[in-house]
Design an enzyme around this catalytic site. Sequence first.
Site, PDB file in Angstrom:
ATOM      1  CD  GLN A  87      -7.426  66.775  -1.703  1.00  0.00           C
ATOM      2  OE1 GLN A  87      -8.077  66.367  -2.745  1.00  0.00           O
ATOM      3  NE2 GLN A  87      -6.088  66.617  -1.710  1.00  0.00           N
ATOM      4  CG  HIS A  89     -12.997  68.415  -4.060  1.00  0.00           C
ATOM      5  ND1 HIS A  89     -11.538  68.787  -4.349  1.00  0.00           N
ATOM      6  CD2 HIS A  89     -12.771  67.263  -3.815  1.00  0.00           C
ATOM      7  CE1 HIS A  89     -11.007  67.865  -4.616  1.00  0.00           C
ATOM      8  NE2 HIS A  89     -11.677  66.561  -4.031  1.00  0.00           N
ATOM      9  CD  GLU A 105     -13.744  63.461  -4.542  1.00  0.00           C
ATOM     10  OE1 GLU A 105     -12.899  63.155  -5.486  1.00  0.00           O
ATOM     11  OE2 GLU A 105     -13.197  64.091  -3.618  1.00  0.00           O
ATOM     12  CG  HIS A 163     -11.766  64.366   0.856  1.00  0.00           C
ATOM     13  ND1 HIS A 163     -12.414  65.671   0.548  1.00  0.00           N
ATOM     14  CD2 HIS A 163     -11.043  64.234  -0.307  1.00  0.00           C
ATOM     15  CE1 HIS A 163     -12.146  66.087  -0.808  1.00  0.00           C
ATOM     16  NE2 HIS A 163     -11.162  65.257  -1.264  1.00  0.00           N
ATOM     17  NE  ARG A 183      -1.680  71.078  -2.190  1.00  0.00           N
ATOM     18  CZ  ARG A 183      -1.235  71.327  -3.632  1.00  0.00           C
ATOM     19  NH1 ARG A 183      -1.983  70.423  -4.442  1.00  0.00           N
ATOM     20  NH2 ARG A 183      -0.813  72.309  -4.200  1.00  0.00           N
TER      21      ARG A 183
END
Length: 301
Positions: A87, A89, A105, A163, A183
């Site tokens: 996936q 972000h 993150e 990742h 995804r």
Amino acid sequence: MERIWGGRKLAELVDKKLPANKPIGESWEIVDRPEAQSVVANGPLKGKSLHELWSQDRQSIFGDIANAPRFPLLIKLLDAREKLSLQVHPPEKFAAKTGGEPKTECWYVASAAPGAELFVGFNQRITREQFKKSLRAGSAADHVHRIPVKAGDAMFLPAGRFHGIGAGNLLVEVQQNSDTTYRVFDWNRIDQSTGKPRTLQIDQALECIDYDDVAPKLIEPKDALLVRDRLFEIHKWNLDSPREIAPPGQFAIVCCLTGSLGCADVDLHPGEFCLVPTSLQDRQLHPLSESTSLLRITIPL
């Protein structure tokens, strides 16, 4: 949070009370979202939500951090009994265009089964068109960079990094306050609740992925410092004597990793969190057992 890839380690390793017979993948520990809230457990502010603190008591709790509609971090525990989807972000420059929220993150590996790994970035240079062809061919997983991990490892994931999390990992995740995930590949899994594969967001993901992100490495700590980013700063402390969590005027979040510790009138055990306000007078952390360690999470001023 029930997840198709989740397990029961949050009950076994950090003593969370989980619903019976459900695969639990996430525990949102520090959260200010429309769909979920942290609530103060004790003390004079007992019962207040994190959003109420952020909206009504910001200066006395959080000090002089930048204005935002909600508390800017979301902190989770993740239990990956099975591997997660591959996936991405969205970075800020794509988030508005794709209708999502940006998300950078960091993962700290609290526990890892033998052979556990993280999927991060690409194993060699690839173009968007080449990667798109691999998706059509069902071979996207052949291009992801795999990193073996053990307890104590950490990984920084800027928005845009391709990742996934491998099976057997229990992670602490510190992230921007976002719940946008695109995804790309889900290992051809069938969701037992629907009898169908989970939805993929391939077009949005292709727009957001950093194709120049080749063979990234685990964080190499600088003494206690794991990450210093404009969004958050994370230290890992081994606590063998009392230590001030942060100077007056700065808030901090504590996550107990091993052993146990006390802060003011709160005792923390592995997997437990507390938020230390800027105005708290007693700012000392005290080890309550041997081999106590913790993550200290702050937002740079």
